[in-house]
Each structure stands twice: as structure tokens, then as C-alpha cells.
Design a protein around this motif. Structure first.
Motif, PDB file in Angstrom:
ATOM      1  N   CYS A 178       9.894  57.399   4.890  1.00 46.54           N
ATOM      2  CA  CYS A 178      10.807  57.678   6.338  1.00 46.54           C
ATOM      3  C   CYS A 178      10.042  57.398   7.693  1.00 46.54           C
ATOM      4  N   LYS A 179       8.773  58.118   7.233  1.00 46.18           N
ATOM      5  CA  LYS A 179       7.831  58.346   8.392  1.00 46.18           C
ATOM      6  C   LYS A 179       7.024  57.982   8.774  1.00 46.18           C
ATOM      7  N   ALA A 180       6.386  56.725   8.184  1.00 43.43           N
ATOM      8  CA  ALA A 180       5.326  56.145   8.074  1.00 43.43           C
ATOM      9  C   ALA A 180       4.330  56.446   9.308  1.00 43.43           C
ATOM     10  N   PRO A 226       8.335  58.172  13.810  1.00 41.73           N
ATOM     11  CA  PRO A 226       9.743  58.392  13.630  1.00 41.73           C
ATOM     12  C   PRO A 226      10.239  56.604  14.065  1.00 41.73           C
ATOM     13  N   GLY A 227      11.257  56.476  12.896  1.00 44.96           N
ATOM     14  CA  GLY A 227      11.522  54.920  12.895  1.00 44.96           C
ATOM     15  C   GLY A 227      11.248  53.950  11.609  1.00 44.96           C
ATOM     16  N   LEU A 228       9.203  54.609  11.529  1.00 48.43           N
ATOM     17  CA  LEU A 228       8.669  53.605  11.184  1.00 48.43           C
ATOM     18  C   LEU A 228       8.495  53.729   9.403  1.00 48.43           C
ATOM     19  N   TYR A 229       8.878  52.556   8.836  1.00 48.13           N
ATOM     20  CA  TYR A 229       8.914  52.533   7.744  1.00 48.13           C
ATOM     21  C   TYR A 229       8.112  51.778   6.228  1.00 48.13           C
ATOM     22  N   GLU A 285      17.727  45.378   2.855  1.00 44.17           N
ATOM     23  CA  GLU A 285      19.002  45.886   2.866  1.00 44.17           C
ATOM     24  C   GLU A 285      19.295  47.731   2.837  1.00 44.17           C
ATOM     25  N   GLU A 286      18.703  48.101   2.097  1.00 44.12           N
ATOM     26  CA  GLU A 286      18.604  50.062   1.946  1.00 44.12           C
ATOM     27  C   GLU A 286      17.728  50.217   3.278  1.00 44.12           C
ATOM     28  N   LEU A 287      17.109  49.319   3.799  1.00 46.16           N
ATOM     29  CA  LEU A 287      15.897  50.637   4.623  1.00 46.16           C
ATOM     30  C   LEU A 287      16.683  49.667   6.466  1.00 46.16           C
ATOM     31  N   HIS A 288      17.029  48.788   6.069  1.00 42.32           N
ATOM     32  CA  HIS A 288      17.454  48.114   7.567  1.00 42.32           C
ATOM     33  C   HIS A 288      19.448  49.391   8.106  1.00 42.32           C
ATOM     34  N   ALA A 289      19.656  49.891   6.640  1.00 40.84           N
ATOM     35  CA  ALA A 289      21.732  50.158   7.068  1.00 40.84           C
ATOM     36  C   ALA A 289      20.345  51.810   7.411  1.00 40.84           C
ATOM     37  N   LYS A 290      19.307  52.067   7.153  1.00 37.64           N
ATOM     38  CA  LYS A 290      18.804  53.500   7.809  1.00 37.64           C
ATOM     39  C   LYS A 290      18.699  53.661   9.193  1.00 37.64           C
ATOM     40  N   ILE A 294      10.425  43.329  12.302  1.00 36.14           N
ATOM     41  CA  ILE A 294      11.553  43.951  12.822  1.00 36.14           C
ATOM     42  C   ILE A 294      12.998  43.716  12.346  1.00 36.14           C
ATOM     43  N   PRO A 295      13.393  44.799  12.142  1.00 33.39           N
ATOM     44  CA  PRO A 295      14.701  45.041  11.176  1.00 33.39           C
ATOM     45  C   PRO A 295      15.862  43.893  12.657  1.00 33.39           C
TER      46      PRO A 295
END
Length: 153
Positions: free
Chosen positions: A66-68, A72-75, A101-106, A148-149
């Protein structure tokens, strides 16, 4: 009959089912083992493991960050695999859709990247079908592709 695919946390009750999953010889060079990935998740607090289940049974594995690259914001999706006996049944496609879908909801997600070996044409086509676009090769020689989400909402 349509298979029911879900993503579930890897925990003390189910981790052994995922550690033992192996890829066939011709796919082993493309991905580190699930056991290695599960171990990584215990030492890197931003790494998350998820079991892919099909009709209530373990069918694959994934690992994301969750913090590639400490951004921050880079999954980053580092592992994505479907157990060999379960391949070719659409499980991976459903699981990737659920993961995105799961990551987009973050709330903090800005970009999602995925890594794969440049010679893995199957992975390249699969990820491209979800909208991932290649951006280059990293220091370990792996292809980086991003999405990009907003592009999959």
C-alpha cells in the motif's frame, strides 16, 4: 455453473494452503513462491496478502503493497497467481477485478503498478486487458505496468 471467487486475508488458519501452491516448471521463473511472499508480508508492514478462493476453496494468492517505493498513494501488486490446477477457468480474471475494486476503494490510491517478467507474454496480455500500461523496466529487470484508478471506474 459460474464459479464464486472471493479474496480473503491470509491468516494462521489458512496460510499453509497457500504456501504449498506451486506453479508448473514452465511458470516457476516468472514468480517467487507464495511461502517467500508470505514471509515478506511479516517483515514489511505495508505488504498485504490475500487468498484467492473459488467456491470456498483456496485457488490462488496475491501480495500487494500500500506504499510502493515508499510513495503514499502508490499501490504495488507484487504477486498474483492462480494455482496451476485452477488455471484457465476465469478465476484469475475475477480475482483481478476484485483486487482492483478493493484497491480503487482505498481513500489514498493514486496509481496502481504491477510487476512481471518481460518474457511473460500471458501476464502482459492479461494485465493489459485490465488497462495496465507498461512504463519501463525496474532495477531487478522486471516490467512495470501502471493503471490510474480513474481509468477503471
Amino acid at each position: 455453473m459460474t464459479a464464486h471467487v472471493t479474496l480473503q486475508d491470509i491468516d494462521v488458519d489458512n496460510f499453509e494452503s497457500f504456501m504449498d501452491m506451486e506453479l508448473p516448471e514452465h511458470q516457476r521463473d516468472f514468480l517467487d513462491s507464495n511461502a517467500y511472499s508470505i514471509a515478506q508480508s511479516k517483515f514489511y508492514p505495508d505488504f498485504f496478502t490475500r487468498g484467492i478462493y473459488c467456491d470456498g476453496k483456496p485457488a490462488g494468492f496475491l501480495l500487494y503493497d500500500c506504499k510502493a517505493e515508499d510513495i503514499p498513494g502508490l499501490y504495488g501488486i507484487y504477486r498474483f497467481m492462480v494455482d496451476f490446477p485452477q488455471q484457465g477457468k476465469g478465476i484469475g480474471r475475477k480475482a483481478m477485478a476484485l483486487l482492483l475494486e478493493e484497491l480503487h476503494a482505498k481513500p489514498d490510491v493514486e496509481r496502481i503498478i504491477i510487476y512481471y517478467k518481460p518474457g511473460n507474454a500471458v501476464a502482459q496480455a492479461f494485465y493489459r486487458s485490465f488497462g495496465f500500461r507498461e512504463c519501463g523496466i525496474d532495477e531487478q529487470g522486471e516490467m512495470i505496468a501502471e493503471i490510474i484508478p480513474a481509468s477503471f471506474s
